[in-house]
Motif scaffolding. Structure first.
Motif, short mmCIF file in Angstrom:
data_model
loop_
_atom_site.label_atom_id
_atom_site.label_comp_id
_atom_site.label_asym_id
_atom_site.label_seq_id
_atom_site.Cartn_x
_atom_site.Cartn_y
_atom_site.Cartn_z
N THR A 192 0.83 -1.21 0.00
CA THR A 192 0.00 0.00 0.00
C THR A 192 0.86 1.25 0.00
OG1 THR A 192 -1.80 -1.13 1.17
CG2 THR A 192 -1.77 1.28 1.27
N TYR A 193 1.90 1.25 0.82
CA TYR A 193 2.78 2.41 0.88
C TYR A 193 3.51 2.60 -0.44
CZ TYR A 193 1.80 2.79 5.83
OH TYR A 193 1.17 2.95 7.03
N ALA A 194 3.93 1.51 -1.06
CA ALA A 194 4.59 1.59 -2.36
C ALA A 194 3.63 2.18 -3.39
CB ALA A 194 5.08 0.22 -2.81
N GLY A 195 2.37 1.77 -3.32
CA GLY A 195 1.37 2.30 -4.24
C GLY A 195 1.10 3.77 -4.03
N LYS A 196 1.09 4.21 -2.76
CA LYS A 196 0.87 5.63 -2.47
C LYS A 196 2.02 6.48 -3.01
CE LYS A 196 -2.99 5.31 -0.05
NZ LYS A 196 -4.26 5.88 -0.56
N ILE A 197 3.24 5.97 -2.85
CA ILE A 197 4.40 6.69 -3.38
C ILE A 197 4.31 6.78 -4.90
CG2 ILE A 197 6.90 6.56 -3.70
CD1 ILE A 197 7.02 5.25 -0.90
N ALA A 198 3.91 5.68 -5.54
CA ALA A 198 3.78 5.68 -6.99
C ALA A 198 2.75 6.72 -7.44
CB ALA A 198 3.38 4.29 -7.48
N SER A 199 1.68 6.87 -6.65
CA SER A 199 0.66 7.88 -6.99
C SER A 199 1.21 9.29 -6.86
CB SER A 199 -0.56 7.71 -6.07
OG SER A 199 -1.19 6.47 -6.27
N LEU A 200 1.97 9.53 -5.80
CA LEU A 200 2.55 10.86 -5.59
C LEU A 200 3.54 11.23 -6.68
CD1 LEU A 200 3.23 11.09 -1.74
CD2 LEU A 200 1.82 12.65 -3.10
N LEU A 201 4.25 10.23 -7.18
CA LEU A 201 5.29 10.49 -8.18
C LEU A 201 4.88 9.97 -9.55
CD1 LEU A 201 8.48 9.53 -6.10
CD2 LEU A 201 7.37 11.76 -6.31
N ALA A 202 3.59 9.93 -9.81
CA ALA A 202 3.09 9.36 -11.06
C ALA A 202 3.66 10.05 -12.29
CB ALA A 202 1.56 9.43 -11.09
N ASP A 203 3.92 11.34 -12.18
CA ASP A 203 4.46 12.10 -13.31
C ASP A 203 5.97 12.25 -13.25
OD1 ASP A 203 1.83 12.51 -14.23
OD2 ASP A 203 1.60 14.28 -12.96
N GLU A 204 6.61 11.51 -12.35
CA GLU A 204 8.05 11.65 -12.16
C GLU A 204 8.72 10.27 -12.09
OE1 GLU A 204 8.32 15.52 -9.38
OE2 GLU A 204 6.86 14.02 -8.72
N PRO A 205 8.69 9.51 -13.20
CA PRO A 205 9.24 8.14 -13.19
C PRO A 205 10.72 8.10 -12.83
CG PRO A 205 8.83 8.91 -15.44
CD PRO A 205 8.16 9.88 -14.52
N GLN A 206 11.47 9.14 -13.16
CA GLN A 206 12.89 9.15 -12.80
C GLN A 206 13.07 9.08 -11.29
OE1 GLN A 206 15.44 8.76 -14.60
NE2 GLN A 206 15.49 9.95 -16.47
N MET A 207 12.17 9.74 -10.57
CA MET A 207 12.27 9.74 -9.11
C MET A 207 11.91 8.38 -8.54
SD MET A 207 11.10 13.48 -7.81
CE MET A 207 11.78 14.96 -8.58
N LEU A 208 10.97 7.70 -9.18
CA LEU A 208 10.62 6.35 -8.71
C LEU A 208 11.80 5.41 -8.89
CD1 LEU A 208 6.98 6.09 -10.10
CD2 LEU A 208 7.65 6.07 -7.69
N ARG A 209 12.48 5.51 -10.01
CA ARG A 209 13.66 4.67 -10.22
C ARG A 209 14.76 5.02 -9.21
NH1 ARG A 209 12.06 4.98 -15.86
NH2 ARG A 209 13.15 6.97 -16.12
N ALA A 210 14.96 6.32 -9.00
CA ALA A 210 15.99 6.75 -8.05
C ALA A 210 15.65 6.30 -6.64
CB ALA A 210 16.14 8.27 -8.11
#
Length: 243
Positions: A102-120
């Motif tokens: 759930t927490y991983a999903g929430k982070i993905a939602s917050l950074l939905a427009d910032e895939p570079q940050m998700l990878r980082a």
């Protein structure tokens, strides 16, 4: 990361328990972010979610070690005046791994427009997981699920993982290409990946310093995979890919 007022935001008190803060505060925080156009990684929700996710990852192998907690503190630069609040949140979250998806999903939602940050961010989590010198199989599986929740491909996951783990993973998987790719297309793919993952480009696209902690390791893994493929293709007697 906005550590200020975390204790008030999630209701942490000495000897108390942690409420499901992310769910309880999500609508209010999302509204605040929309009103102030706050970047996702600068919100209290992100801080809570990342801290919780890192703590639960540390617990994935059964024991959350102090060295992993210290690695997280170094990566995300917890201010001295906020360390008490940070430790309470981290210790409470590290009691089990329940709800980490759930927490991983929430982070993905917050950074939905910032895939570079998700990878980082996944790189930073690998950095914390490997702080004790070992990536436990349960931590490995944990991070694989997180990568999936982040919307990252299998190739992206393996590329990031290769910066921390030396195993017989196929270099083609790290590069995200099929073994029958031509030499010319392989070279183009390598150049594209180097441009995409170069630390200077991450800085130019707004990825904050704390999320660039392992960028050089990923770039090194990409270059090592490319070199391995080229070397293998030039072995005597081996049929090479296209032009």
């Amino acid at each position: 990361m906005p550590w200020k007022d975390i204790a008030q935001a999630i209701g942490i008190e000495p000897g108390g328990t942690m409420r499901d803060a992310l769910s309880a505060l999500w609508n209010r925080i999302a509204g605040d972010r929309a009103a102030r156009q706050t970047p996702g990684y600068r919100t209290v929700a992100f801080t809570i979610a990342v801290t919780t996710l890192a703590a639960k990852m540390a617990k994935a192998d059964g024991v959350a070690l102090p060295v992993e907690e210290r690695a997280f503190e170094r990566v995300f630069d917890v201010p001295s005046e906020e360390r008490a609040n940070f430790h309470r949140l981290y210790d409470l979250a590290a009691q089990d791994i329940a709800g980490y998806e759930t927490y991983a999903g929430k982070i993905a939602s917050l950074l939905a427009d910032e895939p570079q940050m998700l990878r980082a961010l996944l790189e930073c989590l690998f950095h914390v997981a490997a702080a004790d010198g070992i990536l436990h199989p349960d931590e490995d599986r944990f991070l694989e699920v997180v990568a999936d929740k982040f919307g990252l491909s299998r190739g992206e996951f393996l590329s990031i993982r290769a910066g921390f783990i030396n195993d017989p993973c196929s270099p083609y998987q790290i590069l995200g290409v099929h073994p029958d790719i031509s030499d010319a297309d392989l070279k183009l793919r390598h150049r594209s990946l180097v441009r995409e993952h170069h630390p200077d480009r991450l800085a130019a696209t707004g990825v904050p310093q704390e999320l660039r902690c392992a960028a050089n390791r990923r770039l090194a893994a990409i270059n090592a995979a490319y070199d391995a493929v080229v070397k293998d293709r030039h072995k005597p007697g081996r049929e090479r890919g296209g032009p």
